[in-house]
Scaffold this motif. Structure first.
Motif, PDB file in Angstrom:
ATOM      1  N   UNK A  30      -7.542  -0.588   3.635  1.00  0.00           N
ATOM      2  CA  UNK A  30      -8.658  -1.465   3.968  1.00  0.00           C
ATOM      3  C   UNK A  30      -8.186  -2.901   4.131  1.00  0.00           C
ATOM      4  N   UNK A  31      -8.651  -3.530   5.198  1.00  0.00           N
ATOM      5  CA  UNK A  31      -8.381  -4.949   5.417  1.00  0.00           C
ATOM      6  C   UNK A  31      -9.386  -5.764   4.615  1.00  0.00           C
ATOM      7  N   UNK A  32      -9.208  -7.089   4.543  1.00  0.00           N
ATOM      8  CA  UNK A  32     -10.220  -7.921   3.886  1.00  0.00           C
ATOM      9  C   UNK A  32     -11.594  -7.685   4.498  1.00  0.00           C
ATOM     10  N   UNK A  33     -12.627  -7.925   3.713  1.00  0.00           N
ATOM     11  CA  UNK A  33     -14.025  -7.704   4.100  1.00  0.00           C
ATOM     12  C   UNK A  33     -14.363  -6.224   4.209  1.00  0.00           C
ATOM     13  N   UNK A  34     -13.479  -5.349   3.694  1.00  0.00           N
ATOM     14  CA  UNK A  34     -13.792  -3.925   3.662  1.00  0.00           C
ATOM     15  C   UNK A  34     -13.654  -3.222   4.989  1.00  0.00           C
ATOM     16  N   UNK A  63      -3.134 -13.605   7.550  1.00  0.00           N
ATOM     17  CA  UNK A  63      -2.916 -12.821   8.753  1.00  0.00           C
ATOM     18  C   UNK A  63      -1.961 -11.668   8.564  1.00  0.00           C
ATOM     19  N   UNK A  64      -1.204 -11.666   7.471  1.00  0.00           N
ATOM     20  CA  UNK A  64      -0.293 -10.555   7.198  1.00  0.00           C
ATOM     21  C   UNK A  64      -1.028  -9.324   6.677  1.00  0.00           C
ATOM     22  N   UNK A  65      -2.266  -9.505   6.238  1.00  0.00           N
ATOM     23  CA  UNK A  65      -3.031  -8.359   5.740  1.00  0.00           C
ATOM     24  C   UNK A  65      -4.255  -8.059   6.589  1.00  0.00           C
ATOM     25  N   UNK A  70     -11.253  -0.807  12.543  1.00  0.00           N
ATOM     26  CA  UNK A  70     -12.319  -1.804  12.678  1.00  0.00           C
ATOM     27  C   UNK A  70     -11.756  -3.224  12.713  1.00  0.00           C
ATOM     28  N   UNK A  71     -10.737  -3.459  11.906  1.00  0.00           N
ATOM     29  CA  UNK A  71     -10.085  -4.775  11.885  1.00  0.00           C
ATOM     30  C   UNK A  71      -9.486  -5.088  13.256  1.00  0.00           C
ATOM     31  N   UNK A  72      -8.832  -4.097  13.840  1.00  0.00           N
ATOM     32  CA  UNK A  72      -8.231  -4.276  15.166  1.00  0.00           C
ATOM     33  C   UNK A  72      -9.300  -4.456  16.236  1.00  0.00           C
ATOM     34  N   UNK A  73     -10.378  -3.716  16.148  1.00  0.00           N
ATOM     35  CA  UNK A  73     -11.448  -3.840  17.133  1.00  0.00           C
ATOM     36  C   UNK A  73     -12.098  -5.221  17.072  1.00  0.00           C
TER      37      UNK A  73
END
Length: 304
Positions: free
Chosen positions: A241-245, A84-86, A250-253
């Motif tokens: 980039x977050x995990x899963x690219x 969760x930190x990344x 997009x990660x926040x959404x």
């Protein structure tokens, strides 16, 4: 302004290399988990020896506690916590697991009643006297009221997901523990108010309204995240980039969608379950109401 600053930080930040997440073995997390498990197992063993006809209820509560405790431990100790930190999405999953899965299971298990029996007899009397004191009872009635518990959980959600406090939680372990404690405690109070106050504070009807209100309150916060076009949190933005690219936006959404839809569905489903129980109780009450036959002479003579 709170959305512009994270966006600027993201625009000027270099991606940070990420390592595979590991297990969180902090004493500040492991000791409370182990102590709560020890208390429950000791109390349950003593109760099981004394109980005869109520062993089935004890087993059901023990299973609920085991499920809730294991899920809670998995959320805060497993690699999900460090991941969760990344990734804000993974962080959101951890929060949802704490508040929507572990907390209601633990509340249904009523663990404090069992944990009390882990203590020796004299200590139980002291704790019992303290628990039944007027000051503590008044405080509990206030905190476990449906409206109060709903407002406390809503405040925890909105305040901790603001950029300033969320960044503190990401940057400092102490603040991170405080964040998760406030989520867990407010969720325990909330689900206690929903499940265990059948007659007090307006009963199940008020609980149903509070559950629907909570689905709207948490859903609104999730919708804001889902529709935002800029990242709220500089620390996630700086990772690139977050995990899963996924990009930070997009990660926040995706995290916002998880809070909005699955979170709202859990509260709505709980509201429907309580509403069904309320309707069932009303039907039983009506069926138990005395009915006088029209041929009863006393009724006929009275002109009814």
């Amino acid at each position: 302004m709170s959305l512009v600053v994270p966006a600027l930080a993201w625009a000027h930040a270099e991606p940070v290399a990420q390592q595979a997440p590991g297990w969180t073995l902090s004493p500040g997390i492991l000791i409370p988990l182990a102590f709560s498990l020890l208390l429950y197992v000791s109390g349950a063993a003593r109760l099981f020896q004394r109980a005869h006809g109520g062993r089935g209820l004890l087993r059901r509560r023990a299973m609920l506690f085991a499920a809730g405790w294991l899920i809670l431990a998995a959320a805060v100790v497993s690699p999900l916590h460090e991941a969760g930190e990344s990734s804000f999405t993974l962080h959101m999953i951890e929060h949802e697991v704490l508040m929507l899965v572990a907390a209601p299971l633990l509340v249904l298990a009523r663990p404090l009643e069992t944990m009390l029996w882990a203590w020796p007899g004299p200590a139980r009397k002291v704790i019992g006297g303290w628990v039944h004191s007027s000051a503590l009872q008044s405080s509990w009635r206030f905190l476990s009221g449906a409206v109060t518990a709903t407002l406390l959980q809503a405040a925890a959600l909105w305040l901790w997901h603001g950029p300033i406090l969320f960044e503190l939680a990401l940057a400092h372990d102490g603040w991170h523990i405080a964040q998760h404690l406030s989520f867990l405690i407010s969720a325990l109070l909330f689900w206690s108010a929903m499940f265990h106050n059948k007659r007090a504070h307006g009963g199940r009807g008020l609980a149903v309204l509070c559950l629907f209100a909570t689905s709207v309150i948490s859903g609104a916060l999730g919708a804001l995240m889902a529709f935002s076009q800029s990242p709220w949190y500089p620390r996630y933005a700086a990772l690139g980039l977050a995990p899963f690219g996924l990009t930070p936006v997009e990660d926040q959404q995706l995290a916002g969608l998880l809070m909005w839809i699955p979170g709202g569905l859990v509260h709505a489903a709980a509201a429907l379950i309580l509403l069904a129980a309320l309707l069932r109780d009303s039907t039983e009450t009506i069926s138990k109401t005395p009915r006088f036959p029209a041929t009863d002479p006393s009724i006929r003579d009275a002109g009814i």
